[in-house]
Design an enzyme around this catalytic site. Sequence first.
Site, mmCIF file in Angstrom:
data_model
loop_
_atom_site.group_PDB
_atom_site.id
_atom_site.type_symbol
_atom_site.label_atom_id
_atom_site.label_comp_id
_atom_site.label_asym_id
_atom_site.label_seq_id
_atom_site.Cartn_x
_atom_site.Cartn_y
_atom_site.Cartn_z
ATOM 1 C CG HIS A 96 23.601 20.043 33.214
ATOM 2 N ND1 HIS A 96 24.672 19.803 32.665
ATOM 3 C CD2 HIS A 96 23.652 21.547 33.743
ATOM 4 C CE1 HIS A 96 25.584 20.797 32.681
ATOM 5 N NE2 HIS A 96 24.963 21.799 33.047
ATOM 6 C CD GLU A 97 21.324 24.061 34.884
ATOM 7 O OE1 GLU A 97 21.964 24.707 35.827
ATOM 8 O OE2 GLU A 97 21.636 24.454 33.596
ATOM 9 C CG HIS A 107 25.317 23.167 37.784
ATOM 10 N ND1 HIS A 107 26.705 22.924 37.577
ATOM 11 C CD2 HIS A 107 24.856 23.140 36.440
ATOM 12 C CE1 HIS A 107 27.312 22.939 36.627
ATOM 13 N NE2 HIS A 107 26.363 23.261 35.840
ATOM 14 C CD GLU A 121 28.626 24.077 33.088
ATOM 15 O OE1 GLU A 121 27.554 22.919 33.064
ATOM 16 O OE2 GLU A 121 28.264 25.110 33.493
ATOM 17 C CE1 TYR A 158 27.582 24.507 29.638
ATOM 18 C CE2 TYR A 158 28.532 26.377 29.004
ATOM 19 C CZ TYR A 158 27.588 25.623 29.673
ATOM 20 O OH TYR A 158 26.843 26.615 30.599
#
Length: 1533
Positions: free
Chosen positions: A1316-1317, A1320, A1345, A1468
């Site tokens: 997930h990170e 980004h 997100e 989110y």
Amino acid sequence: MTISSNEAVSPSGSQPVDSPSKTTVSAKKRKLEEFTSAPNDSNASQAGSPAPSNASVPSPAKHRRPPLDFKTGKPVGDKPRRPPLNFRTGKPVTEPIKGQPKFSTEKGSSPVKSPAKPPAKSPAKASPTKATPTKATPTKRPVGRPRKTPIPIKRVEEGDDDNEDVLSATENFGTPSKSTGKRLWGPTAASATPRGILTPSKNRVVTPKSVKFDKQIGTELFFADLPSKGTPASTKPQHEAEPAADIVCGVCRKPQSKPPNEIILCDNCDYAVHQLCCGVEEIPEGDWLCRSCSQEDAINTTPKASAPWALKATVAPVPTAPVELPDIPNLEQHVRSLQRVLLDRCLGQRRIEMFGLHEVREKCHQMIEQTVVAGEGNSMLLIGARGSGKTTMLENVIDDIHEEHSSDFHVVRLNGFIHTDDKLALKEIWRQLGKEMDVEDDLMNRTNYADTMASLLALLSHPSEILGTDEGVTSQSIIFVIDEFDMFAAHPRQTLLYNLFDVAQSRKAPIAVLGCTTRLNVVEMLEKRVKSRFSHRYVYLTMPRSLPAYWQVCKQGLLIEEKDASKEGLDVDLDGYAQFHQYWNAKIEGMYKLHAFQELLQYHYYTNKSPSAFCNEWVLPLASLSTTNLNLEIPSIASQLTSLSSPESKLNLLPALSDLDLGLLIAAARLDIVAHTDTVNFAMAYDEYTSLVGRQRIQSASSGMLAVGGGVRVWSRGVAGIAWERLISLGLLVPSGINGGKGMAHGSLEGRMWKVDVALEEIPLGVKLSNVLAKWCKELPRRLLHLLTLLVLLLAVTLASRAFPRLSSVVNHFRPPTFQSFLPIRSVTTSTMASAKFKQPPQAPPLFTHTAESIISETERLNAEYKKDLDDIVAKVKPENATFKNTIGPILVDDDGSAVLRRVLNFYQHTSPDAKLRDASTKADDITSDFDIECKMRQDVFDVVEAAFNQRESEKLDNESLRVLEKERKRYVRNGLLIPDGPKRDRFKEVQKRLAQLCIQCQKNLNEDKSAIWFTPEELDGVPEDDINIADLEKGTGENEGKVKLTFKYTHFFPVVKYAKNAETRSRYVIEDANKANHNVPLFQEILELRDEAARLLGYPNHASVNIEEKMAKSPAKVNEFLGDLRTRLAEGGKKDAAALLEYKKKDYAERGEEFDGNFYMWDTSFYSRIMKEKEYNVDEIKISQYFPVESTFNGMLKIFEEIFGLLFVEVTGEDRKQISKTGKAEDIVWHDEVRLYSVWNDEADGGEFVGYLYIDLHPREGKYSHNANFNLEPGYVRTDGSRNYPATALVCNFSKPSGKKPSLLKHNEVVTLFHELGHGIHDLVGRTQYSYFHGTSVVGDFVEAPSQMLENWCWTPSVLKSLSRHWESGETIPDDLVSKLIATKNLNSATSNLAQVLIGTFDMTIHSPESHEAIKKMDAGRLWNQLRHDISGIKGPEDIGKGYNWGNRHANIGHFIGGYDAGYYGYLWSEVFSTDMFHTHFKANPMDKEQGRRYRKVVLEKGGAQDEMEFLTEFLGRAPSTEPFYRELGLA
């Protein structure tokens, strides 16, 4: 989670010589006491040492076979051994050596060593009251090799002469330096101190010998001064006792130990070794000889024990020990069959199984099968180091396919060492095909090159093409296996490759071309026309990733698995086979545990990782097996006499050398040409080096280049001597002599002769040299050029007219050659094995070199420059002539130019290990926030911005510029510029400044929180050691005596709530965690009140209305409707989840025999969810984590992003960091030494352009941001000159650190978080906007997100999970059944987990949308949180056990509310609607779809915030977004 420029968003040995070891005295080892003495007739009484009490010959009852003469093989008598050699001259000692101990050859005299100058610090003092063994003055030694004498040592103190001659770490003898006489000290293969188990009659002494460095000693040690030339003998009285030396094992370097693992010593050379280290179960009654001393006797029998690291010794009598043979029927047949198979395996005659290459093998198998079965032409490269198993794997694949399709294909094998010439290659192909396909002789024997090529192409083409028919008849498939493919690619003519690739690519014929190479950049060597026809399919074969994985491969050379026995031709039905198989396997397993075996295995693993190199070591031991001798001698790494392994290439060591090291190496290599000698000593090399440097300095001075770095420093002889020793220790210089590269040599540092292990022409191929060093490698010495010139003139005069036609060839013969690489050059370490062209990014990364003072000063400077820009705009621009270009344009230019520095200055507070830097960064952030408020509330600036906004239609702005203008104008409005000037506006400014200060302070409190809780080890029962090792925790004192300290970081929180069996432990921990940041509670309350006040001053009903207005949801009502609907849909599922978990709790209490009260609490959820997952789905999170070490998992993620988005990630390390750093210092471009840096590029197919920099900081530390997030460090934008500024982004995470036993391992939920990170980060990197204003993740909060959430779906895809997994020990991928079970848990208790998200979103909306300002003042946020948690989750909490609703303040721990997600946490869940829709629409069928991946990158990620999010989302989906996939995924459709 992503964090923007000014926002901080958080998601929630050796024994010391001076301390001799104590040894016990036994009858067996009485002579050990005599180790420190060598008594003789004349000196014994003076020294106070008793004479030997039982000097006698060995007992006549013990008959021993006499020793054999090494040359003749005949028994020898008691002939005297050769005298010791002078280690300077190499001649026998006949006269005393000056500066060395003297020896006596008088018969009967007992040689003892003369007292040397005592060391500065004596290890021990002799007691005057006790009789202590002493060392008397030695006389000439009569016969035999010298024995080792303990030599006192001392450490080098400051002030020692830097220029003294220091000995090599590999020398056999310690030669005193010219200035001080010091000797280099350290352990060697044979210890310098031990004694043997001797009969009392043996009185021997030794000459001093030096040894290798001990890796456990951090500083250099030297021998004590020995008498040097002209120095009088010591006047120390002979009766003074010298200190006793330690006895340590020559293998494990540990001191004397107790039975059954005592130290035994060789009776010939005094080699000391523990029983277990050499495999001696019982101490022999008679003499015991080490392996080296008994090597001559090993021809006929094998000694009972061996010492693998003992130095070679002279021939000595060897006791004949009976060989215990197993009583197995048909033993000889079993031995010979085993021996034949194992020797074939070790010699490469039989293939062994390669582990960890399943995925690579599948790819090769698929490609070859497509060619054979479907008739598809294709090509592929197999890239891997030598010994990685390329050929073995490929041949196994061909064999597998041959079993089913034996008559459908042929294999042609070419080798780059032989067939690089096109004609030779074509003839070889024709020969192999002709032989296999029974082609007509007249076709096979063609000699014309063109005819051969034409015939070959015709042979490879479909017959239907040749005959013009469409009968569907195809030719047989051909598999081309091209070894050393890089040599074909390096050849100037690549016609063969061109034609083969052309045939494969155009599918004219069913051929597969498989190239095997060790070079990573081989594709770059292909011609453009060839490269265009290559399919660009690669597989990379990695060496074993761990020692157990390496042994798993290597052991196939020493034993045969039962499943392979029949296949290898063993007669498993022969009587006794099972017994022999069991006996042999047990023997190998036992040998595997020996220290000597582990040393050999580790030596090969850490130096080459090649199984073939290890197997080669065992050829001779296996060949010597017989029915009378089943012992395997463990090969020694100290000698290469028993090794058949090929010499290693030393080129990969060159990049680690300094300029001085390289200069000496080049000078030594040049002497091979200059002096016509293949050996060189230090004196010769240093003279050549100084000569080269001198000439270079003269040339530089004459050309004025000294001022610009053209000079070369001349290093002193002492410093150069140290560099020379370094070359020796690395094996780049090998001693000349019988012992070869791994033996010991005689002579001093100046005079000893060495051979250079790399050729002069190879050095530039292994390392990038400076211009000066490269010149040394190319130019011939001046005197040699003069000689050649003279030779040419003589030839010209002598040969006259006949000479001229040949003159050019003569000159060319003597011209320095141009060399071509035939060896793989080690490229920069990269996660994707990228080529060297990617080592020079066009833009340097940010610098992290600030001090606390410079952070403040730089912040103030940036603010002053920005204020000046605003002042200039106001002074030059009037409202009537305001345009985008003269108002917003200069502001954007300043924002772009200062963006990097502002982000870095703000970043320190989250990651710097220095508290002063963190405090300064926080203060600077505070200053910037106040300044930003002042600027955004300037009426004069707003007037011209408003005027430009009103005239926007006339400017015909591009979409991005127009969007910037609209948003900037809105920012001014939201900062109160429409509030009438006066008290209200002043109050609004005051509120904004105070809000900024409070948010910064709250985030600082969370980052630096040190709250902790104490538990006894018993209270932590159940918590895995992999997650929390109690031994590593801080131990309590006082009232916490017997307890250990736990923090509330992620690395402790999740293991406790998931695994602690004690419910009281979980309860205490959860409640304390909710109260860890209570100092933030009043600050948070003030923040809520000020936000509401500011919103009402702007004319909004509440803060939520202000924040949501510009987001995709547009209004709080729509958000509340979304959350309310989701809560209603999930409520029933939440009840079912709770009921199921309650049943598991009931069963658990019943199994433990504890009374169950029927209640289920919030601290039970994670614990029983984990139990449900284990029992119902058979999923063990700890077991799964073993397959996801953080390093390989992260690299696997990068490869996935490379595949999907067309990227290339190149890790920047070591010297490469220096090259790209603006300061030339590697440490200046990272903020901590744990940080890893990658340069990111488009792949070759997408142009190969630079994209930006990716930083990763994976593990927690004090003061670091405590959650997981992505920070933008440098935005991307178009500079004023039209060039692009490239972004830099950082992943800041808090995964568990690696332990001493295991690497950092990720549970599956952590794998999802990291993916997930990283999502980004990719969003941040690939953004391509005109202004930094909209770069990357600068999108609205309820969409930011979505890109990362969509990528989480990859972590639930079986093929992706397998590609990410690599077991940290075996290297195996996660089993299919475990993947299936894991994926089945995707929606396990999903209603409960999503209700938790609904809780946070509902609380967020409630506190930011009160009915009135008075309501927010009266609101108790902590009580509200606890009530909502209880009502929404339906699970009991502390309020149900009498603690009320004010038991905790969990809301104060959630950094989102103070870090930019205020009235935005709903994003989110909101963005998950979009992410699920995108995944189901375009990626669910094929997550690795390159076309859709690149389209997603272009349409969604590259846009950043420059376009309305709904617009590009609709464009990508091809329709309006739908909530149906989201609800369907949750099972709520």
